[in-house]
Scaffold this motif. Sequence first.
Motif, PDB file in Angstrom:
ATOM      1  N   TYR A   1       7.777  41.969  18.525  1.00  0.00           N
ATOM      2  CA  TYR A   1       8.681  42.269  19.629  1.00  0.00           C
ATOM      3  C   TYR A   1      10.054  42.520  19.015  1.00  0.00           C
ATOM      4  O   TYR A   1      10.573  41.699  18.271  1.00  0.00           O
ATOM      5  CB  TYR A   1       8.742  41.106  20.620  1.00  0.00           C
ATOM      6  CG  TYR A   1       9.933  41.171  21.551  1.00  0.00           C
ATOM      7  CD1 TYR A   1      10.052  42.190  22.493  1.00  0.00           C
ATOM      8  CD2 TYR A   1      10.960  40.217  21.471  1.00  0.00           C
ATOM      9  CE1 TYR A   1      11.155  42.261  23.337  1.00  0.00           C
ATOM     10  CE2 TYR A   1      12.054  40.274  22.318  1.00  0.00           C
ATOM     11  CZ  TYR A   1      12.152  41.302  23.243  1.00  0.00           C
ATOM     12  OH  TYR A   1      13.243  41.377  24.067  1.00  0.00           O
TER      13      TYR A   1
ATOM     14  N   GLU B   1      13.926  43.270  19.895  1.00  0.00           N
ATOM     15  CA  GLU B   1      14.911  43.212  20.983  1.00  0.00           C
ATOM     16  C   GLU B   1      16.181  43.959  20.599  1.00  0.00           C
ATOM     17  O   GLU B   1      16.775  43.693  19.554  1.00  0.00           O
ATOM     18  CB  GLU B   1      15.238  41.747  21.294  1.00  0.00           C
ATOM     19  CG  GLU B   1      16.167  41.570  22.490  1.00  0.00           C
ATOM     20  CD  GLU B   1      16.227  40.131  22.956  1.00  0.00           C
ATOM     21  OE1 GLU B   1      15.182  39.632  23.446  1.00  0.00           O
ATOM     22  OE2 GLU B   1      17.297  39.502  22.815  1.00  0.00           O
TER      23      GLU B   1
ATOM     24  N   PRO C   1      19.889  41.591  24.827  1.00  0.00           N
ATOM     25  CA  PRO C   1      19.353  40.337  25.369  1.00  0.00           C
ATOM     26  C   PRO C   1      18.991  40.369  26.840  1.00  0.00           C
ATOM     27  O   PRO C   1      18.546  39.363  27.385  1.00  0.00           O
ATOM     28  CB  PRO C   1      20.491  39.330  25.094  1.00  0.00           C
ATOM     29  CG  PRO C   1      21.731  40.142  24.967  1.00  0.00           C
ATOM     30  CD  PRO C   1      21.292  41.459  24.391  1.00  0.00           C
TER      31      PRO C   1
ATOM     32  N   PRO D   1      16.264  41.369  28.692  1.00  0.00           N
ATOM     33  CA  PRO D   1      16.128  41.996  27.378  1.00  0.00           C
ATOM     34  C   PRO D   1      15.629  43.445  27.463  1.00  0.00           C
ATOM     35  O   PRO D   1      14.814  43.784  28.302  1.00  0.00           O
ATOM     36  CB  PRO D   1      15.062  41.141  26.716  1.00  0.00           C
ATOM     37  CG  PRO D   1      14.174  40.700  27.846  1.00  0.00           C
ATOM     38  CD  PRO D   1      15.040  40.645  29.083  1.00  0.00           C
ATOM     39  N   TYR D   2      16.147  44.263  26.555  1.00  0.00           N
ATOM     40  CA  TYR D   2      15.643  45.619  26.358  1.00  0.00           C
ATOM     41  C   TYR D   2      14.932  45.671  25.012  1.00  0.00           C
ATOM     42  O   TYR D   2      15.333  45.004  24.058  1.00  0.00           O
ATOM     43  CB  TYR D   2      16.782  46.645  26.370  1.00  0.00           C
ATOM     44  CG  TYR D   2      17.191  47.083  27.751  1.00  0.00           C
ATOM     45  CD1 TYR D   2      16.623  48.208  28.348  1.00  0.00           C
ATOM     46  CD2 TYR D   2      18.148  46.367  28.469  1.00  0.00           C
ATOM     47  CE1 TYR D   2      17.012  48.617  29.623  1.00  0.00           C
ATOM     48  CE2 TYR D   2      18.536  46.765  29.748  1.00  0.00           C
ATOM     49  CZ  TYR D   2      17.959  47.886  30.314  1.00  0.00           C
ATOM     50  OH  TYR D   2      18.326  48.287  31.582  1.00  0.00           O
ATOM     51  N   SER D   3      13.887  46.490  24.960  1.00  0.00           N
ATOM     52  CA  SER D   3      13.129  46.622  23.723  1.00  0.00           C
ATOM     53  C   SER D   3      12.906  48.098  23.404  1.00  0.00           C
ATOM     54  O   SER D   3      13.548  48.978  23.991  1.00  0.00           O
ATOM     55  CB  SER D   3      11.789  45.882  23.842  1.00  0.00           C
ATOM     56  OG  SER D   3      11.124  45.841  22.588  1.00  0.00           O
TER      57      SER D   3
ATOM     58  N   LYS E   1      13.445  48.005  29.804  1.00  0.00           N
ATOM     59  CA  LYS E   1      13.838  46.635  30.120  1.00  0.00           C
ATOM     60  C   LYS E   1      12.533  45.868  30.312  1.00  0.00           C
ATOM     61  O   LYS E   1      11.630  46.330  31.008  1.00  0.00           O
ATOM     62  CB  LYS E   1      14.675  46.601  31.393  1.00  0.00           C
ATOM     63  CG  LYS E   1      15.199  45.211  31.731  1.00  0.00           C
ATOM     64  CD  LYS E   1      16.094  45.247  32.953  1.00  0.00           C
ATOM     65  CE  LYS E   1      16.629  43.847  33.255  1.00  0.00           C
ATOM     66  NZ  LYS E   1      17.504  43.841  34.448  1.00  0.00           N
TER      67      LYS E   1
ATOM     68  N   PRO F   1      10.663  38.978  30.573  1.00  0.00           N
ATOM     69  CA  PRO F   1      10.453  37.957  29.538  1.00  0.00           C
ATOM     70  C   PRO F   1       9.060  37.337  29.580  1.00  0.00           C
ATOM     71  O   PRO F   1       8.511  36.949  28.540  1.00  0.00           O
ATOM     72  CB  PRO F   1      11.540  36.914  29.847  1.00  0.00           C
ATOM     73  CG  PRO F   1      12.612  37.696  30.538  1.00  0.00           C
ATOM     74  CD  PRO F   1      11.891  38.736  31.346  1.00  0.00           C
TER      75      PRO F   1
ATOM     76  N   ILE G   1       6.622  39.148  27.437  1.00  0.00           N
ATOM     77  CA  ILE G   1       6.740  38.835  26.003  1.00  0.00           C
ATOM     78  C   ILE G   1       6.009  37.524  25.696  1.00  0.00           C
ATOM     79  O   ILE G   1       5.304  37.420  24.686  1.00  0.00           O
ATOM     80  CB  ILE G   1       8.234  38.758  25.598  1.00  0.00           C
ATOM     81  CG1 ILE G   1       8.909  40.108  25.847  1.00  0.00           C
ATOM     82  CG2 ILE G   1       8.378  38.377  24.119  1.00  0.00           C
ATOM     83  CD1 ILE G   1      10.413  40.046  25.950  1.00  0.00           C
TER      84      ILE G   1
END
Length: 289
Positions: free
Chosen positions: A177, A179, A182, A184-186, A215, A218, A221
């Motif tokens: 993962y 990031e 924060p 969080p965007y990935s 986006k 959480p 994840i």
Amino acid sequence: MKGILTLITLSGALSGAAAATSYPLTITDDLGRKVTLKAEPKRIVSVLPSTSETVCALGLCDRLVGVDDYSDYPQQVTKLPKVGGLYNPNIEAMVALKPDVVLVSQYGKLAEPLTQAGVTVIAVNPETYDEVFSKTLLLGKILNREAQAKTLVGKIKGDIARVEILTKNAVRKPTAYFEIDPTPYSIGPNSFMGVLLTKAGARNIIPASMGDFPKVDPEFIVKANPQLILGVDARTAGARPGWSGISALKTGKVRDIPAELNTMLGRPGPRLGQALMGLAKLIHPELFR
């Protein structure tokens, strides 16, 4: 002999002429606008750090007369007038520099006010991996540096290939993962950063269906349970609800990204190979001992 040399010289001159851009030049930019350049740009304003780097890598740093607040590489651009950023632009400062062209992103809504002020604006905004190369070639065409752009693309691809030779030997490729914010965007697997993550020897937990820079919930994840977390420090990650049970935290495989590397990774430009090398060293330090 003299005749042969004359032919060689003439041939070289003709091939050089063939590679030159013809003006007026009309292109379709990343906003879907048809833009015409009347002549080769001699005064350039860049409002994207990656574009500033590419212009310099094409040998045209001396034609930059202004850059955005975040352009900081190469060192030469730090001495240029600053014109704000995509979302806090100083339109007056841009116009005052009397540019032949302002190179912008497809974001930020700069095209309309600058065009109304009589300035030629072109949006060039690579987001996918392949676009890094196609947009470099496009910039080469716009700036009459097509041969240099082809050479630059070859160099970037060569730098990337040298890293791939090493990461292909990785015994295990961890699920990861990455990031970038924060919130969080990935990063999705088809974004230029997502492709770098894969080439660095990791398996992205974000599916392509989520988009290039999504986006992320959480909870997603936590359920994906990545073996590696990048872009956030262990203390921050561990304080998030449910994250302490994630495999990466249990095994200590949480890696914050050093500032300089983070900057390179976020710029789809000439230093992509260096960015990949730095990322690969974080993911597979055993390959670089």
